[in-house]
Design a protein around this motif. Structure first.
Motif, short mmCIF file in Angstrom:
data_model
loop_
_atom_site.label_atom_id
_atom_site.label_comp_id
_atom_site.label_asym_id
_atom_site.label_seq_id
_atom_site.Cartn_x
_atom_site.Cartn_y
_atom_site.Cartn_z
N MET A 1 103.78 57.18 24.42
CA MET A 1 102.62 55.61 23.65
C MET A 1 103.33 55.48 22.72
N LEU A 2 103.01 54.70 21.96
CA LEU A 2 103.54 53.63 20.55
C LEU A 2 101.91 53.69 19.98
N VAL A 3 102.01 54.66 19.20
CA VAL A 3 100.55 54.48 18.03
C VAL A 3 100.28 53.72 16.60
N SER A 4 100.22 52.90 16.32
CA SER A 4 100.84 52.42 15.24
C SER A 4 99.44 51.74 14.66
N GLY A 5 100.01 52.08 13.55
CA GLY A 5 98.98 51.83 11.41
C GLY A 5 99.00 50.43 11.59
N GLY A 6 100.01 49.37 12.22
CA GLY A 6 100.04 48.52 11.96
C GLY A 6 99.63 47.93 12.84
N PHE A 7 99.63 46.50 13.90
CA PHE A 7 98.60 45.30 14.38
C PHE A 7 99.24 45.02 15.74
N THR A 8 98.38 45.02 16.80
CA THR A 8 98.81 44.58 18.33
C THR A 8 100.00 43.44 18.52
N ARG A 9 99.65 42.27 17.41
CA ARG A 9 100.76 41.95 17.61
C ARG A 9 102.00 41.92 17.14
N PHE A 10 102.14 43.30 16.88
CA PHE A 10 103.26 44.02 16.98
C PHE A 10 103.85 44.93 17.62
N ALA A 11 103.20 45.63 17.35
CA ALA A 11 103.10 46.96 18.18
C ALA A 11 102.82 46.76 19.89
N GLU A 12 102.33 45.81 20.24
CA GLU A 12 102.91 45.79 21.92
C GLU A 12 103.59 45.05 22.54
N PRO A 13 104.68 43.76 21.77
CA PRO A 13 105.73 43.96 21.69
C PRO A 13 106.84 44.60 21.63
N VAL A 14 107.56 45.00 20.93
CA VAL A 14 108.13 46.01 20.43
C VAL A 14 108.14 47.25 22.12
N ALA A 15 106.08 47.61 22.33
CA ALA A 15 105.93 48.68 23.71
C ALA A 15 106.42 48.63 24.37
N LYS A 16 106.69 47.21 24.58
CA LYS A 16 106.35 46.52 26.25
C LYS A 16 108.52 47.13 26.32
N GLU A 17 108.96 46.02 25.26
CA GLU A 17 110.77 45.85 25.02
C GLU A 17 111.01 47.72 25.21
N ILE A 18 110.70 48.56 24.13
CA ILE A 18 111.47 49.41 24.22
C ILE A 18 111.07 50.73 26.31
N GLY A 19 110.27 49.93 26.49
CA GLY A 19 109.71 50.93 27.36
C GLY A 19 108.67 52.21 27.75
N PHE A 20 107.55 51.39 26.69
CA PHE A 20 106.30 52.56 26.63
C PHE A 20 105.26 52.17 27.38
N ASP A 21 104.61 52.95 27.49
CA ASP A 21 103.22 53.20 28.82
C ASP A 21 102.09 52.35 28.05
N ARG A 22 102.05 52.82 26.66
CA ARG A 22 100.81 52.02 25.66
C ARG A 22 101.12 51.95 25.00
N ALA A 23 100.67 51.03 23.77
CA ALA A 23 100.15 50.72 22.76
C ALA A 23 98.96 50.76 21.61
N ILE A 24 98.65 51.29 21.18
CA ILE A 24 97.75 51.64 20.04
C ILE A 24 97.86 50.52 19.24
N ALA A 25 97.05 50.17 18.25
CA ALA A 25 97.69 49.25 16.57
C ALA A 25 95.86 49.25 16.20
N ASN A 26 96.08 48.17 14.90
CA ASN A 26 95.45 47.40 15.06
C ASN A 26 95.48 46.16 15.27
N VAL A 27 94.02 45.64 15.98
CA VAL A 27 93.69 44.71 16.24
C VAL A 27 93.47 43.47 14.61
N LEU A 28 93.59 42.61 14.56
CA LEU A 28 93.38 41.29 13.68
C LEU A 28 91.77 40.32 14.19
N GLU A 29 91.41 40.07 13.74
CA GLU A 29 90.50 39.29 14.55
C GLU A 29 90.70 37.76 14.78
N ILE A 30 90.61 37.35 15.49
CA ILE A 30 90.76 35.70 15.30
C ILE A 30 89.55 34.97 15.70
#
Length: 125
Positions: free
Chosen positions: A1-30
């Motif tokens: 599991m990747l838990v980051s104080g960064g943003f989902t736009r970065f954490a989710e692709p990184v987690a997927k690339e290296i095989g983590f089951d889940r990513a938790i990070a801050n969500v930028l409002e759009i």
């Protein structure tokens, strides 16, 4: 599991690339396809990281001693100190001093060794 104080736009692709089951990070409002400059609450910080570690330990049915947490900044301290093995990765001095283990040079493959995974068992793409 990747838990980051960064943003989902970065954490989710990184987690997927290296095989983590889940990513938790801050969500930028759009809104209307444009960043608003704000972040959806709750903000991922020290407490989120610690709570997530404890929840993952319970969900996996493991003992604390079998858990591993890695971080580099002050918001990782509580999680690193609570884990069975807390690792400071290219960390700020305060984190490096508090962690049971440090990786000051090299990459995260050292964590595979720390978990008892031999080089010949690594999956390389």
């Amino acid at each position: 599991m990747l838990v980051s104080g960064g943003f989902t736009r970065f954490a989710e692709p990184v987690a997927k690339e290296i095989g983590f089951d889940r990513a938790i990070a801050n969500v930028l409002e759009i809104e209307g396809g444009v960043l608003t400059g704000t972040v959806t609450k709750p903000i991922v910080g020290s407490n989120t990281k610690l709570t997530t570690l404890r929840a993952a330990i319970a969900e996996q049915g493991i003992v604390v001693e079998d858990s591993l947490a890695v971080g580099d900044g002050a918001n990782d301290l509580a999680m690193i100190e609570a884990a069975g093995l807390g690792v400071a990765y290219h960390a700020k001095p305060i984190v490096a001093a508090a962690a049971a283990a440090r990786i000051d040079h090299g990459d995260l493959t050292a964590l595979l060794y720390a978990q008892g995974i031999a080089r010949h068992d690594w999956v390389m793409d």
